[in-house]
Motif scaffolding. Structure first.
Motif, short mmCIF file in Angstrom:
data_model
loop_
_atom_site.label_atom_id
_atom_site.label_comp_id
_atom_site.label_asym_id
_atom_site.label_seq_id
_atom_site.Cartn_x
_atom_site.Cartn_y
_atom_site.Cartn_z
N GLY A 179 -7.72 -5.63 -8.58
CA GLY A 179 -7.80 -4.87 -7.85
C GLY A 179 -6.88 -3.39 -8.71
O GLY A 179 -5.18 -4.39 -8.57
N MET A 180 -7.01 -2.78 -9.58
CA MET A 180 -6.06 -1.76 -9.66
C MET A 180 -5.73 -0.03 -8.76
O MET A 180 -6.59 0.53 -8.87
N LYS A 181 -4.84 -0.39 -8.15
CA LYS A 181 -4.51 0.62 -7.05
C LYS A 181 -4.14 2.40 -8.11
O LYS A 181 -3.23 1.78 -8.73
N ASN A 182 -4.54 2.76 -7.58
CA ASN A 182 -3.89 4.13 -7.45
C ASN A 182 -2.44 4.51 -7.20
O ASN A 182 -1.45 3.85 -6.56
N PRO A 183 -1.79 5.55 -8.02
CA PRO A 183 -0.26 5.27 -8.32
C PRO A 183 0.08 6.06 -7.04
O PRO A 183 -0.78 6.76 -6.17
N THR A 184 1.31 5.84 -6.99
CA THR A 184 1.73 6.31 -5.92
C THR A 184 1.84 8.15 -6.23
O THR A 184 2.10 8.87 -5.05
N SER A 185 1.42 8.36 -7.56
CA SER A 185 1.27 10.21 -7.34
C SER A 185 0.84 10.36 -6.88
O SER A 185 0.03 11.56 -6.60
N LEU A 223 -8.00 2.59 -3.84
CA LEU A 223 -7.01 3.11 -2.94
C LEU A 223 -6.36 3.07 -2.10
O LEU A 223 -7.09 2.54 -0.66
N ARG A 224 -4.94 3.81 -1.99
CA ARG A 224 -3.78 3.27 -1.10
C ARG A 224 -3.83 4.61 -0.50
O ARG A 224 -1.98 4.28 0.09
N GLU A 232 5.63 13.83 1.60
CA GLU A 232 4.16 13.65 2.51
C GLU A 232 3.09 12.40 2.04
O GLU A 232 2.17 12.44 1.34
N ALA A 233 3.23 11.51 3.15
CA ALA A 233 1.89 9.97 2.55
C ALA A 233 0.55 11.42 2.94
O ALA A 233 -0.02 12.13 3.85
N ASN A 264 -4.05 0.41 4.99
CA ASN A 264 -2.50 0.77 5.00
C ASN A 264 -1.38 1.61 4.04
O ASN A 264 -2.49 2.65 4.16
N HIS A 265 -0.92 1.51 3.91
CA HIS A 265 0.58 2.42 3.07
C HIS A 265 0.06 3.83 3.05
O HIS A 265 0.10 4.03 3.78
N SER A 266 -0.23 4.23 1.92
CA SER A 266 0.01 5.68 2.51
C SER A 266 -1.43 6.29 3.01
O SER A 266 -1.39 7.63 3.96
#
Length: 343
Positions: A179-185, A223-224, A232-233, A264-266
């Motif tokens: 699973g590839m998460k979307n980046p923090t950006s 998707l995270r 801001e999240a 969870n996360h953002s």
């Protein structure tokens, strides 16, 4: 400024010899791998649930938690495949803080990667051998994947790693879903490029070898949520976000369009009690839109024995997270049963 080479660590083959996988356990993992692949390829309409502590911190509490998952799995086996989240590598945004069981098998003692390698293998092997559940972990260090390659049925590439070339290439040679998460950006093109790279075959240098991979058609999106320029999240699990990801998959030409939603996360703004609501909203979107319903394959949920989180120290309560806050067991069990009922 220097780098002190402190101790030669065992190679994966040596660690595997110390904690070997029995023939029966290998068969269980192979069967689990097959069932998960059927979900991601669309042959099965079951949901995947990658669920467990933010960070696996101690064997006794994690094993007790997984034992409870085992009992619930028997209740929901017709609707859900539970993959215990046994995350033994903990990425740190600034580099400081607890880096997971691999670094510190005891959070209250100094780092010891030698003991850590053996501790994480023992924990993953115990969950598989004694409970019949094969696990998930985050691939924080691609070179370390081989220590657990015969035990895990799911690998995650984190938001800070997804743009890294080595993570993408190694993922193309992994035999289970990545699973590839979307980046923090929040830039989904980064995630889609990572998925595309993982689907393709590559030749590159890995652990001192010239290796060639065949590509991993089970690499997919996670998707995270993300963080905007103001810190801001921003969530990305809403109907419009899922619909947009469907469009990106359609344009990409990738086979097996698939997405796991991290609750969870953002996506929750680290408000862990929001996870049940988020999962139920996604399930509603899946019922409303057939394309979304086919694309979303399940959820990642951060959960442990007790609600919330605590500081590392001598007074730690076993089963309460020492990193991000998690859902406690009672809320977790209810959520699993609710997902099964709504699926």
């Amino acid at each position: 400024m220097s780098m002190d080479f402190k101790k030669k660590l065992p190679i994966p083959m040596e660690a595997k010899a110390l904690y070997p996988v029995s023939e029966k356990a290998a068969e269980i993992k192979a069967e689990t791998d097959k069932k998960i692949a059927e979900v991601l390829s669309g042959e099965s309409d079951k949901k995947l649930l990658i669920i467990g502590p933010c960070s696996a911190d101690r064997e006794d509490a994690v094993f007790e938690y997984c034992s409870r998952l085992r009992r619930v799995q028997d209740e929901v086996k017709d609707k859900i495949i539970i993959i215990p989240r046994v995350y033994t590598n903990k990425p740190r945004t600034t580099g400081d803080g607890y880096k997971g069981m691999l670094h510190q098998p005891d959070p209250n003692e100094k780092p010891d990667p030698f003991k850590g390698i053996l501790a994480i293998r023992q924990l993953h092997a115990r969950v598989l051998t004694e409970l019949g559940l094969s696990t998930a972990d985050e691939m924080l260090y691609p070179a370390n994947y081989r220590y657990l390659s015969d035990l895990m049925s799911y690998v995650a590439v984190g938001a800070r790693s997804v743009e890294n070339q080595e993570h993408r290439l190694v993922s193309s040679g992994i035999t289970v879903p990545v699973g590839m998460k979307n980046p923090t950006s929040g830039d989904l093109s980064v995630m889609m490029n990572a998925i595309t790279a993982a689907h393709h075959s590559h030749e590159f240098i890995y652990r001192g070898w010239d290796v060639e991979t065949t590509g991993n058609p089970l690499a997919h999106a996670i998707l995270r949520g993300y963080v905007n320029k103001h810190g801001e999240a921003i969530p990305n699990y809403h109907y419009e976000d899922l619909s947009h990801l469907c469009e990106l998959y359609n344009k990409s030409g990738l086979e097996n369009p698939a997405c796991i939603v991290d609750t969870n996360h953002s996506n929750s703004g680290k408000k862990y009690l929001e996870q049940p609501r988020i999962a139920k909203e996604v399930l509603h979107s899946m019922r409303h839109n057939e394309e979304i319903g086919k694309m979303v394959k399940g959820f990642i949920i951060e959960s442990y024995l007790l609600d919330g989180a605590q500081k590392i120290g001598p007074d730690e309560i076993p089963g309460c997270s020492i990193t991000d806050p998690c859902l406690g067991w009672e809320k977790t069990e209810k959520l699993i049963l609710d997902i099964a009922e709504l699926s």
